[in-house]
Motif scaffolding. Structure first.
Motif, PDB file in Angstrom:
ATOM      1  N   LYS A 122       0.746  -1.242  -0.499  1.00 41.84           N
ATOM      2  CA  LYS A 122       0.001   0.038   0.039  1.00 41.84           C
ATOM      3  C   LYS A 122       1.116   1.147   0.345  1.00 41.84           C
ATOM      4  O   LYS A 122       0.619   2.402  -0.245  1.00 41.84           O
ATOM      5  N   GLN A 123       2.420   1.808  -0.182  1.00 46.01           N
ATOM      6  CA  GLN A 123       3.187   2.104   0.002  1.00 46.01           C
ATOM      7  C   GLN A 123       3.955   2.098  -1.247  1.00 46.01           C
ATOM      8  O   GLN A 123       5.409   2.963  -1.505  1.00 46.01           O
ATOM      9  N   ASN A 128       8.352   4.175  -4.829  1.00 51.35           N
ATOM     10  CA  ASN A 128       9.073   4.553  -6.250  1.00 51.35           C
ATOM     11  C   ASN A 128       9.181   5.681  -6.442  1.00 51.35           C
ATOM     12  O   ASN A 128      10.262   5.852  -6.992  1.00 51.35           O
ATOM     13  N   GLU A 129       8.948   6.877  -5.509  1.00 51.86           N
ATOM     14  CA  GLU A 129       9.398   7.420  -5.811  1.00 51.86           C
ATOM     15  C   GLU A 129      10.271   7.879  -4.952  1.00 51.86           C
ATOM     16  O   GLU A 129      11.827   8.608  -4.978  1.00 51.86           O
ATOM     17  N   MET A 130      10.792   6.899  -3.814  1.00 48.49           N
ATOM     18  CA  MET A 130      12.011   7.656  -2.856  1.00 48.49           C
ATOM     19  C   MET A 130      13.220   6.479  -3.511  1.00 48.49           C
ATOM     20  O   MET A 130      14.072   7.566  -3.769  1.00 48.49           O
ATOM     21  N   ILE A 131      12.647   5.352  -3.636  1.00 45.90           N
ATOM     22  CA  ILE A 131      13.828   4.750  -4.713  1.00 45.90           C
ATOM     23  C   ILE A 131      14.396   5.221  -6.050  1.00 45.90           C
ATOM     24  O   ILE A 131      15.607   5.459  -6.384  1.00 45.90           O
ATOM     25  N   LEU A 156       7.440  -2.325 -11.566  1.00 44.22           N
ATOM     26  CA  LEU A 156       8.909  -1.261 -11.621  1.00 44.22           C
ATOM     27  C   LEU A 156       9.518  -0.957 -12.119  1.00 44.22           C
ATOM     28  O   LEU A 156      10.692  -2.415 -12.128  1.00 44.22           O
ATOM     29  N   GLU A 157      10.211  -0.212 -12.812  1.00 45.05           N
ATOM     30  CA  GLU A 157      11.571  -0.915 -13.602  1.00 45.05           C
ATOM     31  C   GLU A 157      12.729  -0.715 -12.959  1.00 45.05           C
ATOM     32  O   GLU A 157      13.693  -1.862 -13.695  1.00 45.05           O
ATOM     33  N   TRP A 158      12.771  -0.281 -11.492  1.00 46.04           N
ATOM     34  CA  TRP A 158      13.963  -0.638 -10.550  1.00 46.04           C
ATOM     35  C   TRP A 158      14.197  -2.342  -9.522  1.00 46.04           C
ATOM     36  O   TRP A 158      15.379  -2.601  -9.082  1.00 46.04           O
ATOM     37  N   SER A 159      12.789  -2.953 -10.181  1.00 49.54           N
ATOM     38  CA  SER A 159      12.684  -3.707  -9.301  1.00 49.54           C
ATOM     39  C   SER A 159      13.786  -5.015  -9.564  1.00 49.54           C
ATOM     40  O   SER A 159      14.035  -5.965  -8.394  1.00 49.54           O
ATOM     41  N   SER A 160      13.972  -5.174 -10.741  1.00 50.48           N
ATOM     42  CA  SER A 160      14.485  -6.491 -10.637  1.00 50.48           C
ATOM     43  C   SER A 160      15.863  -6.654 -11.080  1.00 50.48           C
ATOM     44  O   SER A 160      17.055  -7.951 -10.468  1.00 50.48           O
ATOM     45  N   ARG A 161      16.464  -5.380 -10.327  1.00 51.19           N
ATOM     46  CA  ARG A 161      17.975  -5.210  -9.467  1.00 51.19           C
ATOM     47  C   ARG A 161      18.022  -4.965  -8.275  1.00 51.19           C
ATOM     48  O   ARG A 161      19.109  -4.469  -7.655  1.00 51.19           O
ATOM     49  N   ALA A 162      16.437  -4.485  -7.896  1.00 49.48           N
ATOM     50  CA  ALA A 162      16.646  -5.039  -5.728  1.00 49.48           C
ATOM     51  C   ALA A 162      16.773  -6.149  -5.172  1.00 49.48           C
ATOM     52  O   ALA A 162      16.064  -7.179  -6.182  1.00 49.48           O
ATOM     53  N   ILE A 163      17.011  -6.471  -4.586  1.00 50.72           N
ATOM     54  CA  ILE A 163      16.696  -7.202  -2.933  1.00 50.72           C
ATOM     55  C   ILE A 163      15.719  -8.068  -2.571  1.00 50.72           C
ATOM     56  O   ILE A 163      15.280  -6.520  -1.539  1.00 50.72           O
ATOM     57  N   HIS A 164      15.136  -8.640  -2.928  1.00 49.67           N
ATOM     58  CA  HIS A 164      13.860  -8.720  -2.184  1.00 49.67           C
ATOM     59  C   HIS A 164      13.743  -9.822  -1.125  1.00 49.67           C
ATOM     60  O   HIS A 164      13.753 -10.872  -1.910  1.00 49.67           O
ATOM     61  N   LEU A 193      19.110   3.205   6.421  1.00 51.26           N
ATOM     62  CA  LEU A 193      17.498   2.129   6.462  1.00 51.26           C
ATOM     63  C   LEU A 193      16.670   2.835   6.921  1.00 51.26           C
ATOM     64  O   LEU A 193      16.422   3.450   8.216  1.00 51.26           O
ATOM     65  N   TRP A 194      15.943   2.802   6.271  1.00 46.84           N
ATOM     66  CA  TRP A 194      14.804   4.112   6.400  1.00 46.84           C
ATOM     67  C   TRP A 194      12.885   3.615   6.153  1.00 46.84           C
ATOM     68  O   TRP A 194      13.010   2.019   5.967  1.00 46.84           O
ATOM     69  N   ASP A 195      12.420   4.363   6.628  1.00 45.08           N
ATOM     70  CA  ASP A 195      11.449   4.296   6.695  1.00 45.08           C
ATOM     71  C   ASP A 195      10.356   4.224   5.373  1.00 45.08           C
ATOM     72  O   ASP A 195      11.077   4.807   4.645  1.00 45.08           O
ATOM     73  N   GLU A 196       9.080   3.844   4.836  1.00 46.89           N
ATOM     74  CA  GLU A 196       8.360   4.092   3.601  1.00 46.89           C
ATOM     75  C   GLU A 196       8.229   5.264   3.757  1.00 46.89           C
ATOM     76  O   GLU A 196       7.506   5.416   2.150  1.00 46.89           O
ATOM     77  N   ASP A 197       7.611   6.308   4.404  1.00 49.02           N
ATOM     78  CA  ASP A 197       6.014   7.151   4.475  1.00 49.02           C
ATOM     79  C   ASP A 197       7.078   8.072   4.333  1.00 49.02           C
ATOM     80  O   ASP A 197       6.654   9.532   5.429  1.00 49.02           O
ATOM     81  N   LEU A 198       8.428   8.186   3.471  1.00 48.95           N
ATOM     82  CA  LEU A 198       8.954   9.447   3.594  1.00 48.95           C
ATOM     83  C   LEU A 198       8.966  10.309   2.383  1.00 48.95           C
ATOM     84  O   LEU A 198       8.795   9.471   1.413  1.00 48.95           O
ATOM     85  N   GLY A 199       9.012  12.026   2.778  1.00 48.57           N
ATOM     86  CA  GLY A 199       8.904  12.774   0.882  1.00 48.57           C
ATOM     87  C   GLY A 199       9.921  13.019   0.277  1.00 48.57           C
ATOM     88  O   GLY A 199      10.493  13.824   1.216  1.00 48.57           O
ATOM     89  N   VAL A 200      10.560  12.695  -0.772  1.00 43.49           N
ATOM     90  CA  VAL A 200      11.476  13.357  -0.844  1.00 43.49           C
ATOM     91  C   VAL A 200      12.230  14.278  -1.999  1.00 43.49           C
ATOM     92  O   VAL A 200      12.244  14.409  -2.948  1.00 43.49           O
ATOM     93  N   GLN A 201      10.812  14.466  -2.095  1.00 43.67           N
ATOM     94  CA  GLN A 201      10.638  15.644  -3.141  1.00 43.67           C
ATOM     95  C   GLN A 201      12.358  16.626  -2.964  1.00 43.67           C
ATOM     96  O   GLN A 201      11.977  17.133  -4.144  1.00 43.67           O
ATOM     97  N   ASN A 202      12.854  17.072  -2.175  1.00 43.35           N
ATOM     98  CA  ASN A 202      13.653  18.465  -1.309  1.00 43.35           C
ATOM     99  C   ASN A 202      14.975  17.218  -0.996  1.00 43.35           C
ATOM    100  O   ASN A 202      15.828  18.242  -0.408  1.00 43.35           O
ATOM    101  N   PHE A 203      15.173  15.747  -1.568  1.00 38.85           N
ATOM    102  CA  PHE A 203      16.183  15.055  -0.927  1.00 38.85           C
ATOM    103  C   PHE A 203      16.660  14.673  -2.559  1.00 38.85           C
ATOM    104  O   PHE A 203      16.417  14.170  -3.077  1.00 38.85           O
ATOM    105  N   ASP A 204      18.153  14.911  -1.929  1.00 40.48           N
ATOM    106  CA  ASP A 204      19.391  13.960  -3.294  1.00 40.48           C
ATOM    107  C   ASP A 204      20.330  13.689  -2.934  1.00 40.48           C
ATOM    108  O   ASP A 204      21.122  14.165  -1.904  1.00 40.48           O
ATOM    109  N   ALA A 205      19.752  12.049  -3.053  1.00 42.48           N
ATOM    110  CA  ALA A 205      21.081  10.932  -2.206  1.00 42.48           C
ATOM    111  C   ALA A 205      22.133  11.269  -2.611  1.00 42.48           C
ATOM    112  O   ALA A 205      23.382  12.016  -1.962  1.00 42.48           O
ATOM    113  N   GLY A 206      22.253  11.793  -4.117  1.00 38.95           N
ATOM    114  CA  GLY A 206      23.939  12.087  -4.296  1.00 38.95           C
ATOM    115  C   GLY A 206      24.940  13.327  -2.865  1.00 38.95           C
ATOM    116  O   GLY A 206      25.804  13.315  -2.814  1.00 38.95           O
TER     117      GLY A 206
END
Length: 397
Positions: A122-123, A128-131, A156-164, A193-206
């Motif tokens: 349900k998240q 998807n937006e976070m990843i 999802l485009e990235w699902s095949s390279r993710a570890i599930h 090590l993150w939760d799933e309910d985070l908004g990352v519109q203003n976040f740049d991982a690099g």
């Protein structure tokens, strides 16, 4: 009077070569005689030892050869039967092709990092937006499916390279303790090590990784935006114009006054646990501190300073310039009638029991969390009392 001269016989000059030869013979003779004496004594000692062992078998001990000593010193436990060069002490989460060369990274010299999250279907949209914010060439993605639903993520485009990984109704700390052993994630510079309910519109991982590397932070988190976040704490309020803050100069939520010279949690050396980021050195320490049976990890946040690789007032901080939004959704353990709940398709026996007795699941989860907090505190105190060798670097506070 005539001078009388007597012709005495002249001595021949001694040859230098003869002197050296004579000296060599003398030294060799000395060593030969000494060796013979030592050899006799060694034989006599061996004979005496054999007689003693024959009369007292319990005194016999296996001889320790230099080879055995070397193996005991250099080989990890369990690998003594192997040649040292074949022992692989660490691993990673990189998937390998069944045939052919593996895909090359754009910048193979740059260390990769790991993003691990506990997620439910349900998240899915938010996850998807976070990843998407984490470049595939710099991050390995690992998803912990607490609702048991894995196949629905395949589109999802990235699902095949993710570890599930899948385990019903387990927290991210439960997964982390079992699947993020330090030797497995040692190749990654940082572990998110993150939760799933985070908004990352203003976040740049690099940019975030660049900041914490330049600041020397071993334990960190992005700040929370107070204007957009539904749930936030004053300690992580984004400060305008700052890149990182390490101290809180206000009243903390624990009703403790914080000042500029405060050096203990929660005024400093503390991050919230919905979006922590650990260096691989800090994670090795944190992993050991995670208790196997305390799956909510309450109380862990106040002790993170011991894993900061030094001064917790310097190596733990909150990155203000890269911030996220914490929606504070009741996910894991949420009831079925709430949005974004994390109930599996087939309810577990515990869930059925709680719902049949009209018990609020979230209340029970919170109660369990408080119980675990007290248990962790009690175990910490007991460990400190029993360890005579451990010295608390912060006991002066």
């Amino acid at each position: 009077m005539k001078n009388t001269y007597v012709n005495l016989p002249r001595k021949r000059p001694t040859s230098v070569l003869c002197i050296i030869l004579f000296g060599a013979i003398l030294v060799s003779s000395t060593f030969f005689i000494a060796g013979a004496i030592i050899g006799v004594n060694h034989k006599q000692l061996q004979q005496l030892r054999a007689i003693v062992v024959q009369k007292f078998p319990e005194l016999q001990k296996p001889e320790v050869t230099p080879t055995n000593v070397c193996q005991n010193q250099c080989s990890p436990d369990g690998s003594e039967a192997l040649p040292k060069g074949i022992v692989a002490k660490t691993s990673d989460l990189e998937m390998r092709p069944l045939w052919g060369p593996r895909k090359k990274r754009k910048n193979p010299k740059a260390p990769m990092s790991l993003l691990a999250m506990a997620v439910g279907k349900k998240q899915k949209a938010n996850v998807n937006e976070m990843i998407k914010k984490f470049p595939s060439d710099d991050f390995v993605i690992m998803l912990f499916h607490y609702d048991g639903i894995v196949d629905d993520w395949k589109d999802l485009e990235w699902s095949s390279r993710a570890i599930h990984l899948s385990a019903i109704s387990q927290t991210k700390w439960w997964f982390a303790k079992r699947f993020l052993h330090p030797d497995v994630v040692s190749e990654y510079a940082y572990i998110f090590l993150w939760d799933e309910d985070l908004g990352v519109q203003n976040f740049d991982a690099g940019r975030y990784v660049s900041i914490i590397r330049n600041e020397g932070l071993h334990i960190s988190q992005p700040a929370l935006d107070p204007e957009k976040s539904e749930v936030h704490h004053e300690m992580t309020t984004r400060e305008k114009g700052s890149t990182v803050h390490r101290r809180i100069e206000r009243m903390s939520r624990s009703k403790k006054n914080c000042y500029r010279n405060s050096t203990d949690p929660p005024c400093t050396g503390w991050v919230e646990m919905m979006a922590p980021v650990f260096s691989k050195e800090a994670w090795r320490c944190v992993w050991y501190m995670i208790q196997n049976d305390l799956i909510h990890a309450w109380g862990l946040d106040m002790q993170l300073g011991y894993c900061a690789q030094g001064n917790r007032t310097q190596y733990i901080g909150i990155v203000d310039s890269e911030y996220v939004v914490h929606y504070g959704l009741p996910t894991l353990g949420g009831s079925e009638n709430k949005t974004n709940s994390e109930s599996p398709k087939q309810p577990t026996q515990d869930t059925v029991s709680l719902e049949s007795n009209h018990i609020d699941i979230r209340t029970e989860v919170r109660k369990q969390s408080f119980n675990e907090l007290e248990t962790f505190k009690r175990r910490w105190r007991k460990a400190v009392e029993e360890d005579d060798c451990w010295v608390d670097p912060y006991n002066h506070q």
